[in-house]
Design a protein around this motif. Sequence first.
Motif, PDB file in Angstrom:
ATOM      1  N   SER A  71     -10.966   6.556   2.246  1.00 45.67           N
ATOM      2  CA  SER A  71      -9.663   7.239   2.242  1.00 45.67           C
ATOM      3  C   SER A  71      -9.326   7.790   0.864  1.00 45.67           C
ATOM      4  CB  SER A  71      -8.544   6.282   2.672  1.00 45.67           C
ATOM      5  OG  SER A  71      -8.785   5.822   3.981  1.00 45.67           O
TER       6      SER A  71
ATOM      7  N   GLN B  75     -20.820  12.753   1.252  1.00 45.96           N
ATOM      8  CA  GLN B  75     -20.843  14.093   0.644  1.00 45.96           C
ATOM      9  C   GLN B  75     -20.747  13.998  -0.881  1.00 45.96           C
ATOM     10  OE1 GLN B  75     -17.510  15.716   2.837  1.00 45.96           O
ATOM     11  NE2 GLN B  75     -18.826  16.621   4.426  1.00 45.96           N
TER      12      GLN B  75
ATOM     13  N   LEU C 142     -11.513  10.806   0.113  1.00 51.16           N
ATOM     14  CA  LEU C 142     -11.012  11.998   0.819  1.00 51.16           C
ATOM     15  C   LEU C 142      -9.736  12.520   0.165  1.00 51.16           C
ATOM     16  CD1 LEU C 142     -11.703  10.890   4.489  1.00 51.16           C
ATOM     17  CD2 LEU C 142     -12.432  13.089   3.506  1.00 51.16           C
ATOM     18  N   ALA C 143      -8.827  11.640  -0.157  1.00 47.40           N
ATOM     19  CA  ALA C 143      -7.550  12.079  -0.737  1.00 47.40           C
ATOM     20  C   ALA C 143      -7.754  12.710  -2.105  1.00 47.40           C
ATOM     21  CB  ALA C 143      -6.585  10.892  -0.835  1.00 47.40           C
TER      22      ALA C 143
ATOM     23  N   ALA D  26     -13.625  18.000   5.875  1.00 45.51           N
ATOM     24  CA  ALA D  26     -14.810  17.363   5.278  1.00 45.51           C
ATOM     25  C   ALA D  26     -15.848  17.052   6.354  1.00 45.51           C
ATOM     26  CB  ALA D  26     -14.389  16.081   4.547  1.00 45.51           C
TER      27      ALA D  26
ATOM     28  N   ARG E 264     -24.116  12.977  -2.345  1.00 46.22           N
ATOM     29  CA  ARG E 264     -25.091  14.083  -2.406  1.00 46.22           C
ATOM     30  C   ARG E 264     -24.791  15.010  -3.579  1.00 46.22           C
ATOM     31  NH1 ARG E 264     -24.669  13.834   3.375  1.00 46.22           N
ATOM     32  NH2 ARG E 264     -23.342  15.670   3.541  1.00 46.22           N
TER      33      ARG E 264
ATOM     34  N   PHE F  91      -3.785  14.575   4.602  1.00 41.67           N
ATOM     35  CA  PHE F  91      -4.978  13.734   4.658  1.00 41.67           C
ATOM     36  C   PHE F  91      -5.843  14.003   5.893  1.00 41.67           C
ATOM     37  CE2 PHE F  91      -7.171   9.726   5.693  1.00 41.67           C
ATOM     38  CZ  PHE F  91      -7.854   9.518   4.523  1.00 41.67           C
TER      39      PHE F  91
ATOM     40  N   ARG G 173     -11.556  15.215  -1.609  1.00 40.45           N
ATOM     41  CA  ARG G 173     -11.629  16.074  -0.415  1.00 40.45           C
ATOM     42  C   ARG G 173     -13.031  16.099   0.190  1.00 40.45           C
ATOM     43  NH1 ARG G 173      -7.132  18.819   0.466  1.00 40.45           N
ATOM     44  NH2 ARG G 173      -5.495  18.165  -0.969  1.00 40.45           N
ATOM     45  N   MET G 174     -13.746  14.994   0.016  1.00 40.79           N
ATOM     46  CA  MET G 174     -15.085  14.848   0.608  1.00 40.79           C
ATOM     47  C   MET G 174     -15.211  13.441   1.160  1.00 40.79           C
ATOM     48  SD  MET G 174     -17.722  16.523  -2.145  1.00 40.79           S
ATOM     49  CE  MET G 174     -16.806  16.334  -3.672  1.00 40.79           C
ATOM     50  N   THR G 175     -16.150  13.274   2.097  1.00 40.73           N
ATOM     51  CA  THR G 175     -16.526  11.917   2.464  1.00 40.73           C
ATOM     52  C   THR G 175     -17.328  11.321   1.298  1.00 40.73           C
ATOM     53  OG1 THR G 175     -18.648  12.559   3.410  1.00 40.73           O
ATOM     54  CG2 THR G 175     -16.726  12.641   4.886  1.00 40.73           C
TER      55      THR G 175
ATOM     56  N   LEU H 277       0.824  -1.217   0.000  1.00 45.42           N
ATOM     57  CA  LEU H 277       0.000   0.000   0.000  1.00 45.42           C
ATOM     58  C   LEU H 277       0.854   1.263   0.000  1.00 45.42           C
ATOM     59  CD1 LEU H 277      -2.840  -1.186   2.380  1.00 45.42           C
ATOM     60  CD2 LEU H 277      -2.629  -1.437  -0.096  1.00 45.42           C
ATOM     61  N   HIS H 278       0.182   2.372  -0.227  1.00 43.52           N
ATOM     62  CA  HIS H 278       0.840   3.681  -0.271  1.00 43.52           C
ATOM     63  C   HIS H 278       0.321   4.526   0.883  1.00 43.52           C
ATOM     64  CE1 HIS H 278       2.557   2.828  -4.189  1.00 43.52           C
ATOM     65  NE2 HIS H 278       1.419   2.264  -4.491  1.00 43.52           N
ATOM     66  N   PRO H 279       1.160   5.384   1.432  1.00 44.73           N
ATOM     67  CA  PRO H 279       0.687   6.229   2.522  1.00 44.73           C
ATOM     68  C   PRO H 279      -0.344   7.241   2.012  1.00 44.73           C
ATOM     69  CG  PRO H 279       2.897   6.892   1.819  1.00 44.73           C
ATOM     70  CD  PRO H 279       2.558   5.640   1.065  1.00 44.73           C
ATOM     71  N   ALA H 280      -1.241   7.646   2.885  1.00 48.99           N
ATOM     72  CA  ALA H 280      -2.180   8.712   2.539  1.00 48.99           C
ATOM     73  C   ALA H 280      -1.375   9.995   2.335  1.00 48.99           C
ATOM     74  CB  ALA H 280      -3.195   8.883   3.660  1.00 48.99           C
ATOM     75  N   PRO H 281      -1.905  10.945   1.548  1.00 47.35           N
ATOM     76  CA  PRO H 281      -1.186  12.201   1.345  1.00 47.35           C
ATOM     77  C   PRO H 281      -0.951  12.928   2.686  1.00 47.35           C
ATOM     78  CG  PRO H 281      -3.228  12.133   0.048  1.00 47.35           C
ATOM     79  CD  PRO H 281      -3.181  10.882   0.837  1.00 47.35           C
TER      80      PRO H 281
ATOM     81  N   CYS I 197      -8.001  -0.387  -2.770  1.00 46.79           N
ATOM     82  CA  CYS I 197      -7.601   1.002  -2.541  1.00 46.79           C
ATOM     83  C   CYS I 197      -6.111   1.039  -2.206  1.00 46.79           C
ATOM     84  CB  CYS I 197      -8.406   1.584  -1.388  1.00 46.79           C
ATOM     85  SG  CYS I 197      -7.739   3.144  -0.761  1.00 46.79           S
TER      86      CYS I 197
ATOM     87  N   TYR J 261      -1.874   9.019  -6.435  1.00 50.66           N
ATOM     88  CA  TYR J 261      -1.750   8.419  -5.105  1.00 50.66           C
ATOM     89  C   TYR J 261      -1.129   7.032  -5.134  1.00 50.66           C
ATOM     90  CZ  TYR J 261      -4.516  12.454  -4.229  1.00 50.66           C
ATOM     91  OH  TYR J 261      -4.933  13.751  -4.201  1.00 50.66           O
TER      92      TYR J 261
ATOM     93  N   THR K 126      -7.600  17.267   5.647  1.00 51.46           N
ATOM     94  CA  THR K 126      -8.674  17.171   4.651  1.00 51.46           C
ATOM     95  C   THR K 126      -9.894  16.489   5.258  1.00 51.46           C
ATOM     96  OG1 THR K 126      -7.051  17.001   2.875  1.00 51.46           O
ATOM     97  CG2 THR K 126      -9.276  16.248   2.378  1.00 51.46           C
TER      98      THR K 126
ATOM     99  N   ILE L 135      -4.534   3.016  -0.474  1.00 52.45           N
ATOM    100  CA  ILE L 135      -4.290   3.454   0.909  1.00 52.45           C
ATOM    101  C   ILE L 135      -4.840   2.424   1.894  1.00 52.45           C
ATOM    102  CG2 ILE L 135      -4.692   5.295   2.599  1.00 52.45           C
ATOM    103  CD1 ILE L 135      -5.201   7.178   0.118  1.00 52.45           C
ATOM    104  N   GLU L 136      -6.079   1.944   1.647  1.00 52.24           N
ATOM    105  CA  GLU L 136      -6.741   1.048   2.604  1.00 52.24           C
ATOM    106  C   GLU L 136      -6.483  -0.436   2.337  1.00 52.24           C
ATOM    107  OE1 GLU L 136     -10.944   1.841   2.922  1.00 52.24           O
ATOM    108  OE2 GLU L 136     -10.628   3.955   3.443  1.00 52.24           O
TER     109      GLU L 136
ATOM    110  N   ARG M 198     -17.865  19.951   7.638  1.00 50.17           N
ATOM    111  CA  ARG M 198     -18.945  20.430   6.768  1.00 50.17           C
ATOM    112  C   ARG M 198     -20.272  19.721   7.037  1.00 50.17           C
ATOM    113  NH1 ARG M 198     -14.884  20.524   2.798  1.00 50.17           N
ATOM    114  NH2 ARG M 198     -15.604  18.640   1.773  1.00 50.17           N
ATOM    115  N   GLU M 199     -20.208  18.603   7.789  1.00 53.89           N
ATOM    116  CA  GLU M 199     -21.441  17.866   8.084  1.00 53.89           C
ATOM    117  C   GLU M 199     -22.300  18.595   9.111  1.00 53.89           C
ATOM    118  OE1 GLU M 199     -22.529  14.841   6.764  1.00 53.89           O
ATOM    119  OE2 GLU M 199     -20.946  15.304   5.323  1.00 53.89           O
TER     120      GLU M 199
END
Lengths: 330, 330
Positions: free
Chosen positions: B116, B128, B119-120, A325, B131, A318, B123-125, A311-315, B157, B252, A321, B159-160, A328-329
């Motif tokens: 993940s 989100q 988001l990366a 996000a 919607r 992250f 930039r939203m869940t 796997l790759h690390p998240a930015p 993924c 990524y 971010t 990342i995951e 905003r909920e």
Amino acid sequence: MNNADNTVWNGASRRIKMFEVGTRDGLQAEAAFVPTEDKIALVNALSRAGMAKIEVTAFVSPKAIPALSDAEIVLREIERVPGVVYSALVPNVRGAERAIDAQANEMNLVMSASESHNLANLRMTREQSLRGLAEVAALARQAGVAVNVSLSCSFGCPIEGDVAESDVFAWCGRFIDEIGATGITLCDTTGMAYPGQVARMVREFIARWPATDLTLHFHNTRGMGLANVLASIDAGARCFDASIGGIGGCPYAPGASGNVCSEDIAHALELMGYDTGIDMQALTAAARRLPALIGHDTPSQIAKAGRRLDLHPAPADFEATRARALAREH
Amino acid sequence: MNNADNTVWNGASRRIKMFEVGTRDGLQAEAAFVPTEDKIALVNALSRAGMAKIEVTAFVSPKAIPALSDAEIVLREIERVPGVVYSALVPNVRGAERAIDAQANEMNLVMSASESHNLANLRMTREQSLRGLAEVAALARQAGVAVNVSLSCSFGCPIEGDVAESDVFAWCGRFIDEIGATGITLCDTTGMAYPGQVARMVREFIARWPATDLTLHFHNTRGMGLANVLASIDAGARCFDASIGGIGGCPYAPGASGNVCSEDIAHALELMGYDTGIDMQALTAAARRLPALIGHDTPSQIAKAGRRLDLHPAPADFEATRARALAREH
């Protein structure tokens, strides 16, 4: 999940034997001489990574192929892992004597299914090649060394185009009947094989010669390497040549990429549930050392991208971010 | 030869639809700005080469992706070949308005099956994103424009790691039920898909949603692109994204190569007897012009090696070699 899935896509622990040819077919094509101790270390790494057979070197004229002028030393000094077959390419009687002397477990003899390719590559007619192969095979049999014949251009010739399937099978028949070959490798020397053709020819070979060991040798020249391996498996084949790093090539087909890549093929087959016997971590590590040995990048995808779950690390931004996000909920 | 061969290796004139994404997914990742008239010429060449759908551009912020800042002009000025669907990626309502205005035939909306990666990348869940997609889809429906949703990371993924198949299908269900998508693309964003997984998921998708247009989007990151296409076909899929030259990638997943290559996939499928509708000569010619447009080599194998029967001349000394060989017979 789906136990009823007996398609080719589900390996179901079926045993597939991987035969490494990079140390011969690959290194032979390299401009730089790889030092003898590095060659030995590479063969040892490939033995330990689980290759069922390794084409260690070629007993050819050191003047013709200086890259493999250390054939004797390499074959003598490698570790002999029990169960692994250490093979060597042998073009003639002189080579056979050297191979026997250096205790090769198998001699791999080569000729082409295409007259033009045989003339261009070996400077003989196919009939002349067959007579030479017969002499070598007689010597091998005397010494108790197994004989495999690799038939180049079995799926097409870069000079002539299509090669009649009946011709390919006629040559295979002569290898078995006239010179006593116990194994035959159908070689796709310049990447002309395609899955429909491969499946049909493998089925026919196995139907005709169920007792002969069949190996398939594909190049990834046109991106069909893995698909051809899978078509072969679906048709009953279980043994495949491949080259670490995907190195190797053919001087008569400019632009052609190398052999199918050992680590890419093993990685895909393992994901599909086949039993390749390969230790992917060890093989990938060896593949990543290869560019330093040969002085250039290789076509290996796994060496570059890593295995599927590497796997790759998240930015770096992250967590910020995510926090924004989630904010905003509300 | 073998009329009873109804395996995946024998296309038997089955229709496969190729969707070109290089003009969006590919060019978006390029550092150099490809001049607008060259983009238009490329789309026109791809239309004439027989692509069933072309993702022409993206209606994104020109600041975020300057490479595609000419989206309107390109979509307005290309030739509209009857029967070809001209699609555009649309990230939000503003983009949808622009796409409608420029007469896109289809909007392609994107989100990720992995929280993940979503988001990366966006930039939203994922909630989100959904919607936002629903708003865009409502606008598209009003305007009579088709909606396809591309689900990134459907096969894993970077990342995951593994993404639960039940999650992937849950998101697909929401695209169909909540936002009225008529097409879904399962995207292998970073080349984690493998044939066994692909065959299983395609079968399940088709069983659940036989009326939804399913497309598969593979990357060749780990050399499994064509094998994944064939596993999909075997499981019932008929529509595939691919990229001219194999360009494109994901920021990524460093080291990842691009999308499966349009000309490599079309070449293989044609050899196997599938009806891709592609004019291989035209597509190969376009692929060979691509490096000049983007300023670097591409992963295309066919552009480099040529098609299977693009033969090579015999070596210069061939006739002399043959004469010498034949003289030895006497």
